[in-house]
Design a protein around this motif. Sequence first.
Motif, PDB file in Angstrom:
ATOM      1  N   LEU A 107       0.792  -1.317   0.053  1.00 36.78           N
ATOM      2  CA  LEU A 107      -0.091   0.014  -0.049  1.00 36.78           C
ATOM      3  C   LEU A 107       0.977   1.396  -0.043  1.00 36.78           C
ATOM      4  O   LEU A 107       0.360   2.281   0.370  1.00 36.78           O
ATOM      5  N   LEU A 108       2.007   1.011  -0.303  1.00 34.90           N
ATOM      6  CA  LEU A 108       2.927   2.341  -0.511  1.00 34.90           C
ATOM      7  C   LEU A 108       2.562   3.308  -1.515  1.00 34.90           C
ATOM      8  O   LEU A 108       2.057   3.214  -2.353  1.00 34.90           O
ATOM      9  N   GLY A 109       2.270   4.649  -0.555  1.00 36.77           N
ATOM     10  CA  GLY A 109       1.682   5.608  -1.339  1.00 36.77           C
ATOM     11  C   GLY A 109       0.316   5.855  -1.368  1.00 36.77           C
ATOM     12  O   GLY A 109      -0.540   6.788  -1.630  1.00 36.77           O
ATOM     13  N   ARG A 110      -0.503   4.678  -0.674  1.00 34.25           N
ATOM     14  CA  ARG A 110      -1.821   4.618  -0.641  1.00 34.25           C
ATOM     15  C   ARG A 110      -2.186   4.322   0.592  1.00 34.25           C
ATOM     16  O   ARG A 110      -3.363   3.333   0.906  1.00 34.25           O
ATOM     17  N   GLU A 111      -1.393   4.846   1.627  1.00 36.69           N
ATOM     18  CA  GLU A 111      -1.742   4.317   2.979  1.00 36.69           C
ATOM     19  C   GLU A 111      -2.776   4.924   3.613  1.00 36.69           C
ATOM     20  O   GLU A 111      -3.320   5.827   3.581  1.00 36.69           O
TER      21      GLU A 111
END
Length: 508
Positions: A107-111
């Motif tokens: 989920l990197l960048g969409r945490e």
Amino acid sequence: MDQAERAQPLLELTGATVRFGADAALDDVSFRMFPGEVHSLMGENGAGKSTLIKAITGVLALDAGTLVLDGQEVEFATPQDAQRAGLSTVYQEIELLPNLSVAENILLGREPRSRGVVSQRMMRARAREVLADLGLDIDPASVLGTHSVAVQQLVAIARAISTDVRVLVLDEPTSSLDLDEVAELFRIIRELRDRGVAILFVSHFLDQVYEICDRVTVLRDGKLVGEYLTRQLLRIDLVHKMLGRDASDFKTRQRTAVDEPTGPVFLSARGLGSAPGITGADVDLGEGEVVGVAGLLGSGRTALARALTGISRVDAGIIRIEGQPVSLDSPQRAISLGVVYSSENRLAEGILGELSVLDNITLAVQAQRGIFRRIRPARQRELAQSWVEALGVRPADLDRPAGTLSGGNQQKVLLARLLALSPRVLVLDEPTRGIDVGAKVEIQNLVGELADNGLSVLFISAELEEVLRVGDRVAILREGRVVETLDSTDMTVNSLLALVASPDEQEG
């Protein structure tokens, strides 16, 4: 009736041209992908495969041509634009962060956030859902770097599909996987295909292409050769279309049956131990001999290579060169004794992509001489040019950044760097990984020619057919030990696989 007659293309590239200076990496190429289909892109290194992938995923702009997604013409200025439109790519070199958790990578960048703060609980719950959706039992809280390459590859795919993916590009996804791991990856690919995802599968393993792909597009020299249904294209015809010449034009080294080293033993190891990975390994390497090393992932192949070349510390045993005990306690010491190493990780431990071909080839020689004994520019160019010609590096441009060459030509540049040191032993760890059929045979033949000229070669490959083709003898590695070293001409791929993968049956 095939898929093309039943559905409109989900993605269609028409008249695509991409130029680098005067050279056209893609020249008026058309390409299409259908929903619920696995499509393979085939061709030699330098054929234009990587350029096409970059053109459809927003990495490179088209100089000419159009890209249509689901009936609408699109232009992606960045890879992020392509991802938002449903195109995701998983590259051969996994682009994740090993120091972060599995969940953080997915989920990197969409945490997910709670009251403006990243919520670890929500992130792990979401990652667990994504993994479960693929049938994967991986702890989302675990640190990614603690997992095998195979698991990291699956996490990269989980990250790619955690968005609303419509087109998934898999670039050499099986290059570091063993048979069971490939089977697990193919299970996931089939599941995604059945959901209607269009999957682009790029691989140099023909067996895998024919097992998983519905359709294949062939490129050669930046041009479209054709699009074919895999079931209607014989393998020999596919190779011919890729190479533009018959596969029988490639001749491999002729060998005779041998049970012992083919020449006087130059390097030997007894009871070699190196943590982690090697426990009591015995190796003999004769002058002018190629010894192939076969073993499953985790058997200690790379650990053996690094122990013999001074990269990893040796904890036990003895190494002899020409009968004399030696301490290979550093790569510099190994090089001074004529032993050099080519890493399986060509990008991280080999080629310096931003430097020129000339600088890459002469780098090790200059390092050996030291900063106060600079090689004269004219001599440097003469040295590099001689190896470019000898190894057939294409294009033969010394000033070109090495990172812009195809994988096969990068491997030749790396070999040139090592050969410029005038070694006696060449330890090659997966030297043909990720390169095409034609370049692979060229490298294999080059290894044979070097051995014919007296160089000793330890050749490590996950491809058992390649080990048999190249090696005079084959060392079989299990759990960090060389359990047998046998004449390669006495073995088939199946018999070697039995020795490598079924120790209980062999010993029982």
